[in-house]
Design an enzyme around this catalytic site. Structure first.
Site, mmCIF file in Angstrom:
data_model
loop_
_atom_site.group_PDB
_atom_site.id
_atom_site.type_symbol
_atom_site.label_atom_id
_atom_site.label_comp_id
_atom_site.label_asym_id
_atom_site.label_seq_id
_atom_site.Cartn_x
_atom_site.Cartn_y
_atom_site.Cartn_z
ATOM 1 N N LYS A 44 0.862 -1.180 0.000
ATOM 2 C CA LYS A 44 0.000 0.000 0.000
ATOM 3 C C LYS A 44 0.900 1.232 0.000
ATOM 4 O O LYS A 44 1.592 1.504 0.980
ATOM 5 C CB LYS A 44 -0.926 0.034 1.217
ATOM 6 C CG LYS A 44 -1.914 1.196 1.163
ATOM 7 C CD LYS A 44 -2.785 1.255 2.395
ATOM 8 C CE LYS A 44 -3.855 2.328 2.226
ATOM 9 N NZ LYS A 44 -3.284 3.658 1.923
ATOM 10 N N ASP A 46 1.832 5.155 0.112
ATOM 11 C CA ASP A 46 1.314 6.311 0.856
ATOM 12 C C ASP A 46 1.620 7.574 0.064
ATOM 13 O O ASP A 46 2.669 8.190 0.234
ATOM 14 C CB ASP A 46 1.962 6.359 2.238
ATOM 15 C CG ASP A 46 1.282 7.359 3.155
ATOM 16 O OD1 ASP A 46 0.208 7.868 2.784
ATOM 17 O OD2 ASP A 46 1.824 7.637 4.236
ATOM 18 N N GLU A 185 2.996 1.330 5.340
ATOM 19 C CA GLU A 185 1.664 1.777 5.743
ATOM 20 C C GLU A 185 0.682 0.622 5.815
ATOM 21 O O GLU A 185 -0.257 0.626 6.599
ATOM 22 C CB GLU A 185 1.144 2.830 4.768
ATOM 23 C CG GLU A 185 -0.138 3.484 5.268
ATOM 24 C CD GLU A 185 -0.842 4.304 4.206
ATOM 25 O OE1 GLU A 185 -1.812 4.994 4.561
ATOM 26 O OE2 GLU A 185 -0.439 4.246 3.052
#
Length: 328
Positions: A44, A46, A185
């Site tokens: 993921k 950021d 993250e």
């Protein structure tokens, strides 16, 4: 019958109009990774969600909200022109990486901001993870696996401003554990067999890593509701003193908010325990600590997305977070 015949007679390769904008598919937040071979996993990132539109007349970078930020992402736009296709829409995330290779939203904000920064806009990287349109064909009804098969040879192996967001072939739970240990993250899970649908969708899932630590409560900002707290003012230890690390405004009930305010009002500080000037703030002696869950640290050493989980009196066994001994 006539309509059916005409529909079947349309060649599969007939060019389809390129959408001016595609509302992005947004992942649904869940507590743990899904299981099963139908799920693909990625890091993921950021950063800022972008759709890079490549057309004969030029390249544009469109944000999740539909804003044209082409001028902010010059290096990405310049490299997109060299990808070898006349028309494309690539979905991905613009990020800036820290010295450990992790995407850092604070660094990205500085790189695209107007203020002078030690981070140049040329450091911004676009991690491409989906292909929505290619050379006259709308690909959104294709399964994710097929869309990524088309995307991979276009961007894989590149080391410049545009790179391929690799799929991590691993058990979801194990990948999530490792991602959190490395300070990422979180992770994204996507159904390989599903088409691309705009809006928040259950076939895309996000699982976020969260940190949890103890901070000294050095005061509060009042809420508009009488007798309650708007934001707790938090501090960490630095050497022999305390340093302000931001405010926390979520995580409590109205009853807890009132109780916290009563406790803090009973221990007013003669002078602020931290170097902070905030109009309307009430400063208290740092005799209470808060358990706080948060996502990360910003570059100016503030908590990102903190959420209150509980409070208790400071005692000899309580260890307030120390900035000197913990990496940000």
């Amino acid at each position: 019958m006539a309509k059916t015949l005409r529909k079947k007679s349309v060649p599969a390769t007939l060019p389809e109009p390129m959408p001016r904008r595609v509302e992005p598919c947004v992942a649904t937040l869940v507590d743990k990774p899904p299981k099963g071979p139908e799920w693909a996993f990625e890091v993921k990132w950021d950063g800022y969600r972008l759709a890079v539109h490549v057309e004969p007349g030029g390249v544009s970078a469109i944000t999740r909200g539909g804003y044209d930020w082409t001028k902010k992402f010059g290096a990405i736009v310049a490299e997109a022109r060299k990808l070898g296709h006349t028309t494309m829409i690539i979905d991905g995330e613009a990020v800036v990486l820290d010295d450990q290779g992790r995407s850092d939203f604070g660094l990205l904000q500085r790189a695209v901001g107007r203020r002078p920064s030690s981070h140049d806009a040329a450091e911004i990287i676009f991690f491409a993870f989906d292909l929505l349109y290619l050379d006259g064909q709308d690909l959104r009804m294709m399964p994710l696996a097929e869309r990524r098969q088309l995307l991979e040879p276009i961007v894989s192996g590149r080391t410049g401003a545009i790179r391929f967001s690799e799929e991590v072939r691993a058990d979801g739970a194990e990948f999530f554990r490792v991602a959190c240990e490395h300070g990422l993250e979180g992770i994204i899970a996507k159904r390989r067999d599903k088409p691309y649908r705009s809006g928040r969708r259950p076939e895309w899932l996000k699982i976020k890593c969260a940190r949890r630590d103890t901070f000294a409560i050095v005061g509060y900002e009042p809420s508009t509701a009488p007798g309650t707290i708007g934001r707790l003012l938090l501090a960490a230890r630095k050497g022999d003193g305390l340093v302000y690390v931001g405010g926390c405004g979520t995580g409590w009930s109205n009853k807890e908010s009132s109780q916290l305010r009563e406790l803090l009002d009973a221990i007013p500080a003669k002078r602020p325990p931290v170097a902070l000037k905030r109009k309307g703030a009430f400063f208290a002696e740092p005799l209470l600590v808060a358990e706080v869950e948060y996502r990360a640290w910003t570059q100016d050493r503030k908590l990102r997305h903190p959420s209150f989980k509980g409070a208790r009196a400071l005692d000899e066994e309580t260890k307030v977070y120390e900035i000197n001994t913990h990496p940000l």
